[in-house]
Scaffold this motif. Structure first.
Motif, mmCIF file in Angstrom:
data_model
loop_
_atom_site.group_PDB
_atom_site.id
_atom_site.type_symbol
_atom_site.label_atom_id
_atom_site.label_comp_id
_atom_site.label_asym_id
_atom_site.label_seq_id
_atom_site.Cartn_x
_atom_site.Cartn_y
_atom_site.Cartn_z
ATOM 1 N N UNK A 121 14.550 106.361 57.961
ATOM 2 C CA UNK A 121 14.989 106.747 59.302
ATOM 3 C C UNK A 121 15.742 108.074 59.263
ATOM 4 N N UNK A 122 16.594 108.260 58.257
ATOM 5 C CA UNK A 122 17.316 109.527 58.149
ATOM 6 C C UNK A 122 16.332 110.675 57.914
ATOM 7 N N UNK A 169 24.940 106.498 66.522
ATOM 8 C CA UNK A 169 24.799 105.188 65.897
ATOM 9 C C UNK A 169 23.375 104.846 65.501
ATOM 10 N N UNK A 170 22.529 105.875 65.316
ATOM 11 C CA UNK A 170 21.141 105.626 64.940
ATOM 12 C C UNK A 170 21.099 104.872 63.608
ATOM 13 N N UNK A 171 20.191 103.908 63.504
ATOM 14 C CA UNK A 171 20.146 103.083 62.311
ATOM 15 C C UNK A 171 18.740 102.834 61.812
ATOM 16 N N UNK A 172 18.667 101.988 60.805
ATOM 17 C CA UNK A 172 17.399 101.663 60.156
ATOM 18 C C UNK A 172 17.338 100.156 59.934
ATOM 19 N N UNK A 173 16.217 99.553 60.322
ATOM 20 C CA UNK A 173 16.074 98.110 60.206
ATOM 21 C C UNK A 173 15.547 97.776 58.807
ATOM 22 N N UNK A 174 16.453 97.729 57.852
ATOM 23 C CA UNK A 174 16.065 97.400 56.479
ATOM 24 C C UNK A 174 16.178 95.904 56.222
#
Length: 215
Positions: A26-27, A43-48
């Protein structure tokens, strides 16, 4: 409005995904889009490690709708596929929203500042692109996402810039014209052949600001 327990769960999920963002695909995706410098602010994130019910969106980008009070107050979360493929070929859309959630404005933090103007974008990524250009903006999730009860939030501004995507189907102008018909202080800015994010990538933030008449 979500119940208190649901709101707490949403905030916890958004923060869990945000903690997985650094060093994730995502980054890399956000940096490629020229939005790396503002992603963490939103607050952007990644669904790991998907929360229950989110299993189908493992590996997706998470986009929390944070309220001005901070990350503990999350209205909803939307998710975006970041794979380099045609999502229709894989049986899903480009975005995924939580079931049963009505449309909300994205980035309502922009509405509590002292600016005499604000922009409205069609989509969250263009809001981040506007922020990277120093432009306060809120987002609506698609042409059908505008609701009449959003109008009062924009009454006090000198100008509300409606940043219309320059897509081939003309949906960007359709969206902007629909909203402009309800706001006497609105000004439609067509991004011919671009959206805010693509113009930022192609020509830089000053070109975006100049397009709107802010340079």
């Amino acid at each position: 409005m979500p119940a208190t327990s649901q709101k707490s769960a949403l905030a916890a999920e958004a923060q869990m995904y945000a903690q997985a963002y650094k060093g994730s695909p995502a980054e890399a995706y956000m940096v490629k889009r020229g939005l790396g410098q503002v992603a963490e602010r939103f607050g952007i994130g990644y669904v790991s490690n998907p929360a229950p019910g989110h299993e189908r969106i493992e590996g997706w980008l998470s986009i929390p709708y944070l309220r001005p009070a901070g990350p503990d107050y999350t209205t909803t979360i939307r998710f975006r596929c970041i794979e380099d493929h045609d999502c229709k070929d894989f049986g899903h859309g480009k975005y995924f929203g939580l079931p049963g959630v009505k449309p909300h404005l994205f980035n309502t933090q922009a509405l509590v500042g002292e600016s005499s103007y604000v922009a409205i974008c069609e989509g969250e990524m263009d809001v981040l692109a506007a922020a990277a250009c120093g432009i306060p903006a809120v987002g609506v999730a698609g042409v059908s996402g505008w609701r009449d009860h959003f109008r009062p939030a924009f009454f006090g501004y000198e100008t509300v810039y409606l940043l219309a995507d320059g897509d081939d189907a003309g949906q960007g102008l359709e969206f902007a014209d629909k909203v402009a018909a309800q706001l006497t202080n609105a000004k439609v800015i067509p991004f011919s052949g671009h959206d805010v994010n693509s113009l930022l990538l192609a020509e830089g933030p000053e070109s975006v600001r100049a397009k709107i008449g802010l340079s």
